[in-house]
Write an enzyme that holds these catalytic residues in place. Structure first.
Site, PDB file in Angstrom:
ATOM      1  N   ASN A  24     -38.048  -3.768 -70.863  1.00  0.00           N
ATOM      2  CA  ASN A  24     -37.198  -4.655 -70.056  1.00  0.00           C
ATOM      3  C   ASN A  24     -36.659  -5.857 -70.841  1.00  0.00           C
ATOM      4  O   ASN A  24     -35.800  -6.582 -70.343  1.00  0.00           O
ATOM      5  CB  ASN A  24     -37.947  -5.099 -68.794  1.00  0.00           C
ATOM      6  CG  ASN A  24     -38.123  -3.933 -67.831  1.00  0.00           C
ATOM      7  OD1 ASN A  24     -37.466  -2.902 -67.989  1.00  0.00           O
ATOM      8  ND2 ASN A  24     -39.000  -4.071 -66.867  1.00  0.00           N
ATOM      9  N   ARG A  92     -30.883   1.462 -63.902  1.00  0.00           N
ATOM     10  CA  ARG A  92     -30.537   0.188 -63.265  1.00  0.00           C
ATOM     11  C   ARG A  92     -29.877  -0.760 -64.285  1.00  0.00           C
ATOM     12  O   ARG A  92     -28.970  -1.523 -63.975  1.00  0.00           O
ATOM     13  CB  ARG A  92     -31.835  -0.423 -62.724  1.00  0.00           C
ATOM     14  CG  ARG A  92     -31.733  -1.837 -62.261  1.00  0.00           C
ATOM     15  CD  ARG A  92     -31.114  -1.937 -60.909  1.00  0.00           C
ATOM     16  NE  ARG A  92     -31.080  -3.308 -60.429  1.00  0.00           N
ATOM     17  CZ  ARG A  92     -30.454  -3.683 -59.332  1.00  0.00           C
ATOM     18  NH1 ARG A  92     -29.817  -2.798 -58.592  1.00  0.00           N
ATOM     19  NH2 ARG A  92     -30.457  -4.931 -58.950  1.00  0.00           N
ATOM     20  N   CYS A 116     -35.287   3.388 -60.571  1.00  0.00           N
ATOM     21  CA  CYS A 116     -36.395   3.835 -59.722  1.00  0.00           C
ATOM     22  C   CYS A 116     -36.106   3.538 -58.254  1.00  0.00           C
ATOM     23  O   CYS A 116     -35.534   2.500 -57.930  1.00  0.00           O
ATOM     24  CB  CYS A 116     -37.667   3.113 -60.129  1.00  0.00           C
ATOM     25  SG  CYS A 116     -38.215   3.530 -61.783  1.00  0.00           S
ATOM     26  N   ARG A 121     -31.962  -2.006 -53.960  1.00  0.00           N
ATOM     27  CA  ARG A 121     -31.745  -2.751 -55.208  1.00  0.00           C
ATOM     28  C   ARG A 121     -30.266  -3.103 -55.318  1.00  0.00           C
ATOM     29  O   ARG A 121     -29.504  -2.470 -56.040  1.00  0.00           O
ATOM     30  CB  ARG A 121     -32.239  -1.940 -56.407  1.00  0.00           C
ATOM     31  CG  ARG A 121     -33.709  -1.625 -56.316  1.00  0.00           C
ATOM     32  CD  ARG A 121     -34.239  -0.904 -57.509  1.00  0.00           C
ATOM     33  NE  ARG A 121     -34.405  -1.775 -58.665  1.00  0.00           N
ATOM     34  CZ  ARG A 121     -34.826  -1.346 -59.857  1.00  0.00           C
ATOM     35  NH1 ARG A 121     -35.097  -0.071 -60.033  1.00  0.00           N
ATOM     36  NH2 ARG A 121     -34.951  -2.176 -60.864  1.00  0.00           N
ATOM     37  N   ASP A 124     -25.444  -7.548 -55.370  1.00  0.00           N
ATOM     38  CA  ASP A 124     -24.601  -8.609 -54.811  1.00  0.00           C
ATOM     39  C   ASP A 124     -24.725  -9.943 -55.554  1.00  0.00           C
ATOM     40  O   ASP A 124     -23.740 -10.670 -55.692  1.00  0.00           O
ATOM     41  CB  ASP A 124     -24.900  -8.793 -53.310  1.00  0.00           C
ATOM     42  CG  ASP A 124     -26.393  -8.876 -53.012  1.00  0.00           C
ATOM     43  OD1 ASP A 124     -27.175  -8.224 -53.728  1.00  0.00           O
ATOM     44  OD2 ASP A 124     -26.777  -9.599 -52.087  1.00  0.00           O
ATOM     45  N   VAL A 325     -41.600  -8.522 -54.093  1.00  0.00           N
ATOM     46  CA  VAL A 325     -40.312  -8.413 -54.797  1.00  0.00           C
ATOM     47  C   VAL A 325     -39.452  -7.277 -54.238  1.00  0.00           C
ATOM     48  O   VAL A 325     -38.285  -7.481 -53.898  1.00  0.00           O
ATOM     49  CB  VAL A 325     -40.527  -8.225 -56.322  1.00  0.00           C
ATOM     50  CG1 VAL A 325     -39.197  -8.090 -57.053  1.00  0.00           C
ATOM     51  CG2 VAL A 325     -41.331  -9.394 -56.893  1.00  0.00           C
ATOM     52  N   ARG A 395     -39.769   7.409 -69.345  1.00  0.00           N
ATOM     53  CA  ARG A 395     -38.676   6.419 -69.344  1.00  0.00           C
ATOM     54  C   ARG A 395     -39.201   5.043 -69.736  1.00  0.00           C
ATOM     55  O   ARG A 395     -38.443   4.206 -70.236  1.00  0.00           O
ATOM     56  CB  ARG A 395     -38.058   6.322 -67.944  1.00  0.00           C
ATOM     57  CG  ARG A 395     -37.214   7.507 -67.559  1.00  0.00           C
ATOM     58  CD  ARG A 395     -36.592   7.314 -66.203  1.00  0.00           C
ATOM     59  NE  ARG A 395     -36.008   5.975 -66.103  1.00  0.00           N
ATOM     60  CZ  ARG A 395     -35.617   5.414 -64.984  1.00  0.00           C
ATOM     61  NH1 ARG A 395     -35.730   6.068 -63.854  1.00  0.00           N
ATOM     62  NH2 ARG A 395     -35.101   4.209 -64.970  1.00  0.00           N
TER      63      ARG A 395
HETATM   64  N1  EPU Z   1     -31.726  -8.265 -55.668  1.00  0.00           N
HETATM   65  C1  EPU Z   1     -30.687  -8.310 -54.750  1.00  0.00           C
HETATM   66  N2  EPU Z   1     -29.407  -8.407 -55.212  1.00  0.00           N
HETATM   67  C2  EPU Z   1     -29.125  -8.454 -56.540  1.00  0.00           C
HETATM   68  C3  EPU Z   1     -30.174  -8.406 -57.478  1.00  0.00           C
HETATM   69  C4  EPU Z   1     -31.481  -8.305 -57.005  1.00  0.00           C
HETATM   70  O1  EPU Z   1     -30.920  -8.270 -53.548  1.00  0.00           O
HETATM   71  O2  EPU Z   1     -27.926  -8.534 -56.894  1.00  0.00           O
HETATM   72  C5  EPU Z   1     -33.104  -8.164 -55.181  1.00  0.00           C
HETATM   73  C6  EPU Z   1     -33.683  -6.783 -55.470  1.00  0.00           C
HETATM   74  O3  EPU Z   1     -33.352  -5.850 -54.479  1.00  0.00           O
HETATM   75  C7  EPU Z   1     -35.184  -7.075 -55.514  1.00  0.00           C
HETATM   76  C8  EPU Z   1     -35.232  -8.489 -56.082  1.00  0.00           C
HETATM   77  O4  EPU Z   1     -33.940  -9.052 -55.901  1.00  0.00           O
HETATM   78  O5  EPU Z   1     -35.708  -7.057 -54.226  1.00  0.00           O
HETATM   79  C9  EPU Z   1     -35.611  -8.579 -57.547  1.00  0.00           C
HETATM   80  O6  EPU Z   1     -34.791  -7.738 -58.336  1.00  0.00           O
HETATM   81  P1  EPU Z   1     -34.439  -8.092 -59.848  1.00  0.00           P
HETATM   82  O7  EPU Z   1     -32.977  -8.243 -59.954  1.00  0.00           O
HETATM   83  O8  EPU Z   1     -35.312  -9.214 -60.311  1.00  0.00           O
HETATM   84  O9  EPU Z   1     -34.904  -6.768 -60.592  1.00  0.00           O
HETATM   85  P2  EPU Z   1     -34.109  -5.956 -61.702  1.00  0.00           P
HETATM   86  O10 EPU Z   1     -33.456  -6.885 -62.634  1.00  0.00           O
HETATM   87  O11 EPU Z   1     -33.319  -4.889 -61.059  1.00  0.00           O
HETATM   88  C10 EPU Z   1     -36.075  -5.922 -63.414  1.00  0.00           C
HETATM   89  C11 EPU Z   1     -36.860  -4.850 -64.116  1.00  0.00           C
HETATM   90  C12 EPU Z   1     -37.771  -4.159 -63.124  1.00  0.00           C
HETATM   91  C13 EPU Z   1     -38.706  -5.198 -62.518  1.00  0.00           C
HETATM   92  C14 EPU Z   1     -37.888  -6.324 -61.855  1.00  0.00           C
HETATM   93  C15 EPU Z   1     -38.726  -7.457 -61.316  1.00  0.00           C
HETATM   94  C16 EPU Z   1     -35.348  -4.166 -65.871  1.00  0.00           C
HETATM   95  C17 EPU Z   1     -34.456  -3.120 -66.432  1.00  0.00           C
HETATM   96  N3  EPU Z   1     -35.936  -3.884 -64.704  1.00  0.00           N
HETATM   97  O12 EPU Z   1     -35.317  -5.247 -62.420  1.00  0.00           O
HETATM   98  O13 EPU Z   1     -38.522  -3.221 -63.863  1.00  0.00           O
HETATM   99  O14 EPU Z   1     -39.526  -4.585 -61.541  1.00  0.00           O
HETATM  100  O15 EPU Z   1     -36.971  -6.877 -62.839  1.00  0.00           O
HETATM  101  O16 EPU Z   1     -39.541  -7.978 -62.297  1.00  0.00           O
HETATM  102  O17 EPU Z   1     -35.529  -5.221 -66.466  1.00  0.00           O
HETATM  103  C18 EPU Z   1     -39.678  -1.195 -64.242  1.00  0.00           C
HETATM  104  O18 EPU Z   1     -39.715  -1.501 -65.447  1.00  0.00           O
HETATM  105  O19 EPU Z   1     -40.332  -0.233 -63.768  1.00  0.00           O
HETATM  106  C19 EPU Z   1     -38.855  -1.978 -63.330  1.00  0.00           C
HETATM  107  C20 EPU Z   1     -38.506  -1.552 -62.131  1.00  0.00           C
END
Ligand code: EPU
Length: 422
Positions: A24, A92, A116, A121, A124, A325, A395
């Site tokens: 990540n 993602r 995943c 997810r 917005d 989260v 992955r």
């Molecule tokens: N969210 C929104 N709108 C957005 C962005 C996020 O509603 O535009 C919500 C999401 O639905 C969620 C929360 O905010 O409920 C947090 O999402 P975040 O954006 O922080 O997660 P991400 O960037 O999509 C990364 C990691 C994830 C990890 C999360 C939280 C990467 C590629 N993925 O995801 O990793 O769980 O941060 O720490 O960096 C994994 O490695 O298995 C994995 C899922």
């Protein structure tokens, strides 16, 4: 034939393992290399399916890459303005190309990001921020198109400290006109790693690791070298694998200063960790119940809660996991139940009852971390577990079967598959 991971439980894990580079952290850093036409040299990039997909998406935009002495060498001399490939829909992190591509050529078009299935997810926050910075965004049923005649700084307050949105805004802002402020920014160590890399390329990012990040736009970024931070989620997974087998593992190249609540919870669960610099020795005599609540950093990492669940089921008493989260991150529970795991609850909270003697059986990996949870459970279970859809785990974990085997696990990958879905 679909691949199956076959694990015979009950072997104590003993010996040394090195923690690999962080998935990540590597994914946004690879996306950020599109911001310069200079050469970038990245050390410690894990060889994972998601990283390969990211590189192939970047290649469409003009990136050339290769390996020298184990380092990833990247250059995007001439950026190409064209839609991203369909694989963008499988990870993602493909949305992380929006910031750099808009900054560098004013255009980003891709299938909506996948990844995943762990809840809703949305993207917005990303879209809202890019609009505030001067981008026009059009979203169809399965595509996103973004254009700009030039990005400018803005003050963006995130409704939730989203890791991906913070990263995207930071990258877009590096070359934007003026100053950008991100309020309620994510504070994860991977954000700090990205900011360090951006600054090495000549960006002016301040405050990464706090909830208030400021970026002053600069004219251009140049080539740079960077070592990707070690993977704290892989570290936690290997600790859990050692602890469930009551073995004695030593983990090398553990990330420094990325503890958050994790280490306190491990101690509460009876896992003894002795640290010497970046080396951590793991031992466990007795499994103890605990209450875990996941949250944005420095809270307990959501990626690690599925992996702790099998350990909690071995403890004598009641434990709870509250997910703060994502809204559907207990999809592994139904698979663990087949092994005897006892838990009740909903998508936000599960109560786990122990002690349970987990039994090996046939299971299916639901996603990266859910699959890792099943591997940990299988290592501590009696008998044989066959895990289907195990490519999902690859992955996020490089050669996990071979590495666990090297410390005494009875684990074997049977059959082949090239399925990238997850
Ligand atoms: N969210 C929104 N709108 C957005 C962005 C996020 O509603 O535009 C919500 C999401 O639905 C969620 C929360 O905010 O409920 C947090 O999402 P975040 O954006 O922080 O997660 P991400 O960037 O999509 C990364 C990691 C994830 C990890 C999360 C939280 C990467 C590629 N993925 O995801 O990793 O769980 O941060 O720490 O960096 C994994 O490695 O298995 C994995 C899922």
């Amino acid at each position: 034939m679909c691949p199956v991971l076959r694990i015979v439980g009950g072997q104590p894990l003993e010996g040394e393992l090195q923690v690999n580079g962080s998935k990540n952290a590597a994914l946004p850093i690879i996306a950020a290399t599109l911001l310069t036409d200079g050469e970038v040299r990245l050390k410690n990039v894990p060889d994972l399916v998601d990283v390969r997909v990211m590189l192939s998406l970047c290649r469409v935009s003009g990136m050339e890459f290769g390996y020298r002495g184990g380092d990833l060498i990247v250059r995007t001399g001439q950026i190409r303005e064209c839609p991203t490939r369909p694989e963008a829909g499988s990870i993602r992190a493909s949305i992380l190309l929006a910031g750099p591509l808009l900054a560098r050529c004013g255009h980003f078009q891709a299938p909506l990001p996948g990844g995943c299935s762990i809840g809703d997810r949305g993207i917005d926050f990303h879209i809202q921020a890019l609009r505030m910075m001067g981008a026009q965004v059009a979203i169809g049923s399965d595509m996103i198109r973004v254009r700009t005649g030039g990005l400018h700084g803005a003050q963006v307050e995130l409704p939730f400290p989203s890791v991906g949105a913070t990263e995207n805004i930071m990258m877009a802002a590096t070359l934007a006109e003026g100053r950008t402020r991100i309020l309620n920014a994510a504070r994860e160590p991977e954000i700090v790693d990205l900011a360090t890399f951006l600054n090495r390329m000549g960006a002016a990012v301040e405050g990464a690791g706090t909830s208030h990040i400021q970026i002053k736009g600069v004219e251009e970024l140049k080539g740079a070298g960077h070592e990707v931070m070690p993977d704290r989620i892989e570290m936690g997974t290997l600790m859990a694998a050692g602890a469930i087998t009551r073995g004695r593992l030593t983990l090398k190249r553990c990330p420094l200063n990325t503890d958050g609540e994790f280490f306190d919870k491990m101690a509460e669960m009876g896992i003894e960790l002795s640290r010497r610099g970046s080396e951590i020795a793991v031992a466990c005599e007795e499994h103890r119940p605990a209450d875990i609540r996941t949250g944005p950093y420095p809270g307990f990492a959501t990626d690690l809660q599925p992996i702790m669940a099998p350990l909690l089921s071995l403890a004598d008493g009641e434990s709870t996991i509250v997910e703060g989260v994502f809204d559907n991150r207990f999809n592994y529970v139904s698979e663990l139940r087949k092994m005897g795991f006892r838990a009740e609850g909903d998508g936000r909270r599960q109560t786990i009852r122990g002690p349970t003697r987990l039994q090996g059986c046939n299971v299916v990996a639901p996603d990266i971390r859910g699959g890792a949870s099943l591997i940990v459970a299988a290592l501590g279970a009696e008998g044989v577990t066959n895990m289907a859809s195990c490519q999902k785990v690859f992955r996020g974990y490089e050669r996990i079967d071979q590495r666990l085997r090297s410390v005494g696990a009875d684990i074997e990958l049977m059959g082949e598959d090239d399925d990238l879905e997850g």
